[in-house]
Design a protein around this motif. Sequence first.
Motif, PDB file in Angstrom:
ATOM      1  N   SER A   1       0.752  -1.236  -0.087  1.00  0.00           N
ATOM      2  CA  SER A   1       0.304  -0.011  -0.351  1.00  0.00           C
ATOM      3  C   SER A   1       1.241   0.888  -0.011  1.00  0.00           C
TER       4      SER A   1
ATOM      5  N   LEU B   1       0.421   4.038  -2.636  1.00  0.00           N
ATOM      6  CA  LEU B   1       0.058   5.508  -2.051  1.00  0.00           C
ATOM      7  C   LEU B   1       1.473   6.650  -3.316  1.00  0.00           C
TER       8      LEU B   1
ATOM      9  N   THR C   1      -9.288   6.861  -4.265  1.00  0.00           N
ATOM     10  CA  THR C   1      -9.547   6.741  -2.739  1.00  0.00           C
ATOM     11  C   THR C   1      -8.553   5.725  -2.039  1.00  0.00           C
ATOM     12  N   MET C   2      -8.708   6.102  -0.772  1.00  0.00           N
ATOM     13  CA  MET C   2      -8.035   4.981   0.209  1.00  0.00           C
ATOM     14  C   MET C   2      -9.459   3.303  -0.211  1.00  0.00           C
TER      15      MET C   2
ATOM     16  N   ILE D   1      -7.040   1.967  -2.572  1.00  0.00           N
ATOM     17  CA  ILE D   1      -5.366   1.384  -2.174  1.00  0.00           C
ATOM     18  C   ILE D   1      -5.418   0.245  -1.708  1.00  0.00           C
ATOM     19  N   MET D   2      -5.963   0.380  -0.395  1.00  0.00           N
ATOM     20  CA  MET D   2      -7.018  -0.691   0.631  1.00  0.00           C
ATOM     21  C   MET D   2      -6.980  -2.381   0.012  1.00  0.00           C
TER      22      MET D   2
ATOM     23  N   LYS E   1     -11.344  -2.374   6.027  1.00  0.00           N
ATOM     24  CA  LYS E   1     -10.650  -0.752   6.411  1.00  0.00           C
ATOM     25  C   LYS E   1      -9.918  -0.856   7.958  1.00  0.00           C
TER      26      LYS E   1
ATOM     27  N   ASN F   1      -6.140   0.740   9.043  1.00  0.00           N
ATOM     28  CA  ASN F   1      -5.565   1.637   8.981  1.00  0.00           C
ATOM     29  C   ASN F   1      -5.156   1.243   9.966  1.00  0.00           C
TER      30      ASN F   1
ATOM     31  N   THR G   1      -1.333   7.422  10.100  1.00  0.00           N
ATOM     32  CA  THR G   1      -2.279   7.011   8.895  1.00  0.00           C
ATOM     33  C   THR G   1      -1.932   6.816   7.116  1.00  0.00           C
ATOM     34  N   PRO G   2      -2.646   6.147   6.899  1.00  0.00           N
ATOM     35  CA  PRO G   2      -2.432   6.158   5.203  1.00  0.00           C
ATOM     36  C   PRO G   2      -3.271   7.371   4.679  1.00  0.00           C
ATOM     37  N   THR G   3      -3.813   8.664   4.931  1.00  0.00           N
ATOM     38  CA  THR G   3      -4.312   9.688   4.091  1.00  0.00           C
ATOM     39  C   THR G   3      -2.744  10.713   4.750  1.00  0.00           C
TER      40      THR G   3
ATOM     41  N   ARG H   1       0.272   9.478   2.362  1.00  0.00           N
ATOM     42  CA  ARG H   1       0.813  10.155   1.095  1.00  0.00           C
ATOM     43  C   ARG H   1       1.240  11.476   1.124  1.00  0.00           C
TER      44      ARG H   1
END
Length: 355
Positions: free
Chosen positions: A302, A306, A315-316, A319-320, A328, A332, A342-344, A347
């Motif tokens: 992941s 990213l 979107t996450m 990616i997931m 999810k 996370n 966090t993933p957000t 990135r």
Amino acid sequence: MISNYLLAGFLCAQAAIPIDNLINFGAAFKLWALDVSPNLFHSFGLAFWLEAPLLLLYTRSLIYKNYQLKATDLVYFLPFVLFLTYFAVTWWMEDNQTKIDVLQGNIIATSDLLSRFIHITRECIRLIFGVMCLIELQRYQKQLQNEVADIESVDLNWLKILVIGFLVIRIDAIVVAFALVFSYELGLTIDHELFGLTSNYVVMLMISGLIFFSAGYSPVFKGISSEPTPSTDKHKEVINPAQVALVTEFMQEKKPYLNHLLTLENLASQLGMPARNLSNLINRHFDKNFFEFINYYRIEESKKLLEMPQNKKATMLDIMDWAGFNSKATFNTFFKKLAGVTPTEYRKNYWKNTG
């Protein structure tokens, strides 16, 4: 399927218990039973000795792969056999007039101390079986992480709630048993009828829940091996470097973790290794269970996704999914644990530092 037979046996035992109560304590049923045969009294109560071991075996049949009953399982029915022998001698073999004389009075009030002791012993045995069910489920939950990478797909909560519910009912039954002793032997007034009636209504709800969830959710169980978890003692046996290299190379090049439904057995089959050997290798060399091992690679995947320019707008959830995650929450949680953000945030920080 063995679990269906065990469930049927458990439900039959549960159905016999209220029949026993109706015959012994329901005025209309009592008169009818006396006309038919005094042997009907107490006989349905034998189900009390059967339902607890049947629930334990049913639980095991759901959580173990290719579960088969063994000769050693008969020991769980030893209390039933012992009581059946005692019951046959002290009740069935008595003449009908003696039985009728006994049944004319208040059955509870006229019970002797031995009968009360047997009652308490029975409820304690049922409680022990309930605790054993809970231990089996806890072991299942722990061992599951060594065999599947998507534990969220396994709905364990319904059975755990039911097992705990029956455990509470059995505790209530012990309270009722002692309340009878206090009321009739020690002269202390305790409303044992209220405890008993409440327990009967709760049992009805629990049985309804068991039927519903067993019919709809038991197939989602992923059976675990009945063998113990491989030892984590690093000095117990030497790790084969060739196997370590094989697993590492396969994970990096073939990326089997992208399969949402990957299991230990499936990965072992792809590697041409026994599942137990692979589990031992993952536990001892990589210091992870299977759940952690697979999701580590998914997090690494992941991160790469990213960092790809074409995925800036992805979107996450995309990616997931591309990384092999089904959940999810797991995505996370693991990402924050391994990456620290966090993933957000990952990135955002990556492109901020890159651009």
